[in-house]
Design a protein around this motif. Structure first.
Motif, PDB file in Angstrom:
ATOM      1  N   HIS A   1      30.960 -40.623  94.009  1.00  0.00           N
ATOM      2  CA  HIS A   1      30.625 -39.335  94.623  1.00  0.00           C
ATOM      3  C   HIS A   1      31.612 -38.225  94.276  1.00  0.00           C
ATOM      4  O   HIS A   1      31.229 -37.061  94.197  1.00  0.00           O
TER       5      HIS A   1
ATOM      6  N   MET B   1      30.955 -33.295  94.231  1.00  0.00           N
ATOM      7  CA  MET B   1      31.088 -32.832  95.617  1.00  0.00           C
ATOM      8  C   MET B   1      32.560 -32.604  95.951  1.00  0.00           C
ATOM      9  O   MET B   1      33.184 -33.376  96.677  1.00  0.00           O
TER      10      MET B   1
ATOM     11  N   VAL C   1      32.277 -40.884 100.451  1.00  0.00           N
ATOM     12  CA  VAL C   1      31.387 -42.054 100.386  1.00  0.00           C
ATOM     13  C   VAL C   1      31.423 -42.575  98.949  1.00  0.00           C
ATOM     14  O   VAL C   1      31.288 -41.792  98.001  1.00  0.00           O
TER      15      VAL C   1
ATOM     16  N   CYS D   1      33.572 -35.325  99.132  1.00  0.00           N
ATOM     17  CA  CYS D   1      32.876 -36.461  99.741  1.00  0.00           C
ATOM     18  C   CYS D   1      33.736 -37.710  99.604  1.00  0.00           C
ATOM     19  O   CYS D   1      34.430 -37.905  98.616  1.00  0.00           O
TER      20      CYS D   1
ATOM     21  N   GLY E   1      24.206 -41.604 102.099  1.00  0.00           N
ATOM     22  CA  GLY E   1      24.767 -40.463 102.801  1.00  0.00           C
ATOM     23  C   GLY E   1      26.008 -39.897 102.139  1.00  0.00           C
ATOM     24  O   GLY E   1      26.360 -40.263 101.008  1.00  0.00           O
ATOM     25  N   HIS E   2      26.636 -38.970 102.856  1.00  0.00           N
ATOM     26  CA  HIS E   2      27.838 -38.283 102.366  1.00  0.00           C
ATOM     27  C   HIS E   2      28.737 -37.969 103.546  1.00  0.00           C
ATOM     28  O   HIS E   2      28.305 -38.013 104.701  1.00  0.00           O
TER      29      HIS E   2
HETATM   30 CU   LIG Z   1      28.858 -38.273  98.800  1.00  0.00          CU
END
Ligand SMILES: [Cu+2]
Ligand SMILES: [Cu+2]
Lengths: 349, 314
Positions: A168, A173, A163, A161, A116-117
């Motif tokens: 990430h 992101m 995560v 993000c 996920g994020h």
């Molecule tokens: Cu992420």
């Protein structure tokens, strides 16, 4: 929610730069945005998704990124769009409430425990429930974020993000988050900070660095113990020379430009503005990490370490020409520049 | 939005959801208030716990002539203007020294199996790095470093006499080690080739993040609204960019230079071998403070076992 006039102005592009002077009487109260135009009002109901993006680098290697895409009421045409590194730009007026959804249904992602994020609102000091940190309780399979900020936050922040951040963040992101002062009617005003000077143009420059090995490694790989950046980006683009800049923008002579510097790279940097003859131009620093400095600083060089932002202003010369804002990426051990570690941009006027 | 929802699915690494159980009684196990200290330089090992962790060969200062080296060394404390005496016994096989950056100037070696006494007067309140400056940074990298805390006159809770007030304080000694190229080599008596430095361990007060996020001497926890003074010492070889969630801080001291008007920020770059002091108002909830540079968040690549701790407003 987008400032339509500034979008049209930008869409005329560099080739019509000369017309900007002619058009400037038509400029709305809101300043013209230089560069990418995909800014969305975070109060307008924005949905963010994540998509894979394969980017061909200058050495013909392809690197896979995971980037934000935006849709929703503020987004272009209702569908998901603007999928790019360091985008889309989100803006929020002081006292207005951001309403952003993260939809990860179709997103590329890692396996548990790093699936996920999330979105972390870097610099906005939101509450724990909106902070986007899985380890303190953030949902990673989709979330809604709602928050507002006061006038201290007028300036440049970021969202990214959170995560397995070591990977990430590196994947792409990240994007600017700009807090704007508002007038009595709630419209954005063009001041660098609350009570600060106004600008005619604003330009977001987001720095990042890329170690291709981090883009293929997953999980608790020892790859993440050693960072060897090979590409250096501004707004998602390499720009290894003044003749091949990461971004070229055009403003009118004599005008004031707010340059918003946002660092999500994992190494140190310094920012300078050179003129065509190579001499450094001074600029005024108003904000650090989106907060007003107790006193402005006039500098010719500004260091940003990983995670820092700064809002600087310049007044362009009265006669036409070009400046070359550039960022040198430097290693964390001794400050030495990386090879291909200078990224150039071009500011025509 | 819903706190705790994910922690059932994700690997739980931090104590969240249930209130963080931290002792309010912060024990400073190796702190001695005295104008005179005795330190011993010893070799041994230092363990980073948790996934990605390892046992590293280290050299360190310690306060016990028969104990393992401490990384960082014992925290030294004094008041502004106080005269401090530090006697250092080198129980290791190679020369070392003891230098308080910005205060002492004697960089001469203490030969193996000998000792030296340093006497100095603390110039002004703040936080100082002490370290072994010999051997081309190898001795410091191996663990020979620590913090000297100098408090305002009377020990009052002000950054310096007449300076800004705080409610609680933490000392954060951050550092890095390259196990393969430096610690394994120097620890086995070999010659380190210093041109290559690829640290794979990044520590907060000698701990990986998994430990530091539960360490009462690292976690800044108190009633919401209380202001913490963070005395940050980067004893490592890499610049560290510390990012605070939850709130902006005010920088009051940059490497010994007091700022008459504090500078705001959410991320501070503390360069290798330098210090900083920031004031941080606690906000309700549990938030991380972590380094914003990729690998420095990890222990040998394992995420969040690098330089990280928590900011907790009760
Ligand atoms: Cu992420
Ligand atoms: Cu961040």
């Amino acid at each position: 929610m987008i400032n339509r006039n500034s979008k049209i102005l930008n869409s005329l592009g560099v080739a019509l730069a000369g017309l900007v002077l002619v058009l400037s009487p038509l400029l709305p109260a809101s300043a013209a945005r230089l560069g990418t135009t995909d800014a969305l009002n975070a109060a307008g109901g924005v949905t963010i998704q994540v998509q894979a993006l394969d980017k061909l680098m200058s050495d013909n290697q392809t690197v896979r990124f995971w980037v934000w895409c935006a849709g929703g009421m503020g987004g272009g045409g209702g569908g998901m769009g603007g999928c790019r590194i360091a985008g889309p730009i989100l803006e929020l007026g002081v006292g207005q409430r951001a309403n952003v959804s993260l939809n990860v249904m179709m997103a590329p992602q890692e396996s548990p425990p790093y699936q996920g994020h999330t979105i972390h609102w870097h610099g906005l000091d939101v509450s724990q429930t909106e902070d986007g940190v899985p380890e303190t309780g953030a949902a990673v399979l989709g979330d809604n974020y709602s928050f507002s900020v006061d006038s201290r936050y007028v300036g440049s922040h970021m969202y990214h993000c959170h995560v397995h951040t070591v990977k990430h963040l590196e994947m792409g992101m990240y994007a600017p988050f700009i807090v704007k002062a508002v007038d009595g009617a709630g419209n954005f005003t063009n001041v660098i900070n609350s009570g600060g000077p106004s600008y005619d143009y604003e330009w977001n420059l987001m720095y990042s660095s890329v170690d291709p090995a981090y883009h293929t490694a997953v999980g608790d790989s020892t790859t993440f113990a050693d960072y060897n950046p090979k590409y250096f980006l501004i707004n998602g683009n390499e720009g290894r020379s003044q003749t091949a800049p990461a971004e070229t923008v055009t403003a009118a002579p004599g005008k004031k430009v707010a340059i918003r510097l946002m660092g999500v790279q994992s190494v140190n940097t310094s920012f300078e503005i050179k003129n065509a003859g190579g001499s450094s131009q001074s600029f005024t620093v108003h904000n650090k990490d989106g907060f007003k400095l107790p006193a402005t600083q006039t500098l010719t060089k500004l260091d940003l370490s990983p995670g820092q932002t700064a809002d600087v202003m310049v007044t362009l010369p009265g006669t036409a020409g070009s400046w070359y804002p550039q960022v040198t990426f430097k290693n964390l051990r001794n400050g030495g520049s990386y090879s291909n570690g200078v990224v150039y941009t071009r500011l025509n006027f | 939005m819903q706190a705790c929802r994910q922690s059932v699915v994700k690997r739980i690494r931090w104590l969240v959801c249930q209130s963080l159980v931290l002792s309010f009684l912060v024990v400073l196990p190796h702190t001695v208030y005295a104008a005179s200290y005795t330190l011993y330089i010893r070799s041994g090992t230092h363990t980073i716990n948790g996934n990605g962790g390892a046992v590293l060969k280290v050299w360190g200062y310690t306060d016990n002539s028969t104990a393992a080296p401490m990384v960082p060394g014992p925290q030294l404390q004094a008041l502004e203007g106080e005269t401090v005496t530090v006697t250092v016994y080198n129980q290791h096989t190679i020369p070392h020294n003891f230098v308080v950056r910005g205060i002492t100037t004697d960089t001469a070696a203490i030969a193996a199996n000998s000792s030296k006494t340093y006497t100095f007067t603390t110039p002004k309140a703040g936080v100082y790095l002490f370290s072994d400056t010999l051997n081309n940074n190898i001795n410091r990298e191996m663990g020979l470093y620590g913090a000297l805390v100098v408090r305002a006159a009377g020990g009052v809770k002000k950054a310096w006499t007449g300076g800004p007030s705080f409610d609680l304080e933490r000392v954060w000694v951050v550092s890095d080690m390259d196990k393969k190229n430096w610690n394994d080599v120097a620890g086995a008596g070999g010659t380190v080739s210093t041109g290559t430095y690829k640290p794979n361990y990044f520590m907060m007060n000698g701990l990986g993040g998994f430990d530091a996020m539960h360490d009462p001497n690292s976690v800044l926890q108190d009633t919401t609204g209380k202001v913490g003074l963070l005395r940050i010492v980067n004893a490592g070889q890499f610049d560290q960019s510390l990012h605070f969630h939850a709130n902006h801080f005010q920088i009051v001291d940059k490497d010994g230079t007091r700022l008459s008007s504090p500078e705001p920020g959410d991320t501070i770059n503390v360069k290798a071998g330098t210090t900083a002091m920031v004031l941080f108002p606690l906000r309700k909830g549990i938030y991380p403070m972590h380094i914003h540079s990729a690998q420095m968040e990890t222990a040998n690549g394992v995420y969040l076992n690098g330089v990280a701790t928590l900011l907790v407003g009760n």
